[in-house]
Write an enzyme that holds these catalytic residues in place. Structure first.
Site, PDB file in Angstrom:
ATOM      1  N   GLU A 204       9.586  29.390   5.366  1.00  0.00           N
ATOM      2  CA  GLU A 204       9.805  29.750   3.960  1.00  0.00           C
ATOM      3  C   GLU A 204      11.225  29.396   3.550  1.00  0.00           C
ATOM      4  O   GLU A 204      12.193  29.742   4.240  1.00  0.00           O
ATOM      5  CB  GLU A 204       9.555  31.243   3.751  1.00  0.00           C
ATOM      6  CG  GLU A 204       9.944  31.792   2.380  1.00  0.00           C
ATOM      7  CD  GLU A 204       9.289  31.054   1.231  1.00  0.00           C
ATOM      8  OE1 GLU A 204      10.024  30.682   0.285  1.00  0.00           O
ATOM      9  OE2 GLU A 204       8.059  30.861   1.264  1.00  0.00           O
ATOM     10  N   HIS A 440     -11.449  63.885  -1.468  1.00  0.00           N
ATOM     11  CA  HIS A 440     -10.868  63.975  -0.127  1.00  0.00           C
ATOM     12  C   HIS A 440     -11.981  63.841   0.921  1.00  0.00           C
ATOM     13  O   HIS A 440     -13.052  64.434   0.773  1.00  0.00           O
ATOM     14  CB  HIS A 440     -10.173  65.325   0.052  1.00  0.00           C
ATOM     15  CG  HIS A 440      -9.653  65.540   1.435  1.00  0.00           C
ATOM     16  ND1 HIS A 440      -8.504  64.933   1.897  1.00  0.00           N
ATOM     17  CD2 HIS A 440     -10.136  66.289   2.475  1.00  0.00           C
ATOM     18  CE1 HIS A 440      -8.310  65.309   3.155  1.00  0.00           C
ATOM     19  NE2 HIS A 440      -9.291  66.129   3.530  1.00  0.00           N
TER      20      HIS A 440
END
Length: 461
Positions: A204, A440
């Site tokens: 990169e 949940h």
């Protein structure tokens, strides 16, 4: 050459183009769509978004069978990779979806022409290819998308030194793969081939991976991907890549050359406008893109442009929204895209997703903000999945508490970012998000906790 007349002609059958054509037909316009390929769907469906996600899914399951199932008490012996079967499934998925678009065109009575289009005048194009015809229309929408960006010195041969198109169909797993570019495309394909067994080195030019994403999330991602086996060389300028016999040599400024079996060039994409004949219309590009106004109209009445050929991120869903907004503007006089709320997703594992502003952008603009972070290590659902790497980050205005940005690195982050985008679209605050009851145990509870953390009220950390 035959001449046909329509109310609207869309040039390009990618996500922006085919969606625009369908919406136009729904609104009563006699519509045609021109594309040089025989199958509909554009780069995204044929050689981009969809096939890459098939490979990401298959490679993730292969990797899980190799190393991930043991933690769940599942013992698997003799796991092996059938790459031809993987590629066959990829092609089957693509084929099914392209056939689906063909069906949508028939349903909506959209005429499809195959060939390349070039403007003869603001109200007439010439199509040459499988179909040779002239099309006249009151309105034209340019949606020709983008192509892989070149890099000086990198000698593409379509076999060993390739773009993302060819990297979707390697006939073998590379032993050593060098990827030039650490953006979305480069990282996704790096992960695919690393999971299948390649030694992957990512080069990169910048000092970080995932340019444009939130830096804190990008740093976390690099740590995770390094643990998974990817090797990163940042601040690296590639000067050349060439094939030498049966291998490749990648030369870097100030460092020793790298030898490998394959090279993937993934330094971004550039708008595809060549051959459209824009010069005949007097349309001049700005930094390679077609300039348009808020209604996607060019300087030439009746000619519009959307997607990768205009400003903004090169994302399929952004092009789709623009296609619909453009057509609705033509027919109804109004259409809108909120460019502050275009989500982005990297389909690595864990996934990375974001919507809104990054911390760096807020600092640059002098916007006061508070942030809340919740680590997946504290998520009950993440524990049950055995996937606790990652975090969720919420940015809210320091004075109004309005949501400014949400950034995730987590399993299924691409699915969770939709809740954040919807909340921000309706002007929600961090408090609003925190007060919504989440089921949940779910991963989305972590988003609620991160919203609570903006005010220092997270419960589970």
């Amino acid at each position: 050459m035959e001449t046909r007349a329509f109310d609207l002609v869309v040039i390009g059958a990618g996500p922006g183009g085919y969606v625009a054509a369908i919406r136009a037909a729904q609104l009563g316009l006699q519509t045609a769509c021109v594309d040089k390929e025989a199958v509909l769907g554009g780069t995204c469906l044929r050689i981009g978004c969809i096939p890459s996600k098939v490979l990401l899914e298959s490679s993730a399951r292969y990797q899980e069978a190799l190393t991930g199932l043991a933690q769940h008490g599942v013992r698997v012996n003799g796991v092996s990779l059938d790459l031809p079967a993987v590629l066959q499934r990829k092609d089957q998925v693509v084929r099914a979806l392209t056939k689906g678009i063909e069906g949508l065109f028939r349903k909506n009575k959209i005429t499809h022409f195959q060939g390349t289009a070039s403007f003869l005048s603001p109200h007439e194009i010439e199509v040459r290819g499988q179909d040779n015809v002239r099309l006249q229309a009151k309105h034209f929408i340019i949606a020709t998308g983008s192509v892989s960006a070149p890099l000086p010195g990198v000698e593409l041969d379509g076999e060993r030194i390739v773009t993302s198109t060819e990297a979707l169909s390697f006939a073998e797993v590379p032993r050593r793969l060098v990827v030039i570019g650490a953006g979305f495309i480069g990282l996704e394909l790096s992960c695919v081939w690393q999971r299948f067994g390649a030694q992957v080195t990512v080069l990169e030019y910048l000092n970080r991976i995932l340019p444009g994403t939130d830096e804190e999330i990008a740093q976390e991602a690099q740590k995770i991907f390094t643990r998974q086996g990817l090797k990163f060389h940042l601040n690296t300028r590639v000067t050349s890549a060439r094939r030498v016999g049966g291998h490749c040599v990648v030369e870097r400024e100030g460092a020793e050359p790298l030898e490998c079996d394959y090279v993937l060039l993934a330094v971004g994409r550039v708008p595809h406008t060549a051959g459209l004949g824009l010069e005949r219309l007097g349309i001049a590009l700005e930094r390679g893109r077609i300039p348009v106004n808020e209604r996607f109209a060019t300087a030439v009445p009746g000619v519009y442009a959307i997607g990768d050929v205009i400003h903004g991120p090169m994302l399929a869903h952004k092009a789709e929204e623009e296609g619909i907004a453009c057509v609705e503007g033509i027919v109804r006089g109004h259409g809108h895209v909120d460019y502050d709320l275009i989500p982005g997703v990297v389909y690595t594992h864990p996934e990375i997703a974001a919507v809104g502003k990054t911390e760096a952008q807020l600092k640059e603009r002098g916007i006061p903000y508070r942030k809340g972070i919740f680590p997946l290590l504290a998520s009950g659902r993440a524990r049950t999945l055995g996937e606790t790497e990652g975090k969720i980050k919420v940015l809210a205005h320091a004075e109004t508490d309005r949501l400014l940005g949400v950034h995730l690195i987590a399993p299924h982050a691409g699915e969770m970012i939709g809740e954040a985008a919807a909340a921000m679209a309706f002007g929600a605050s961090a408090e609003d998000l925190a007060r919504v009851c989440h089921a949940h145990p779910t991963l989305s509870e972590a988003l609620k906790e991160a919203a609570l953390a903006v005010d220092g009220r997270a419960i589970h950390i």
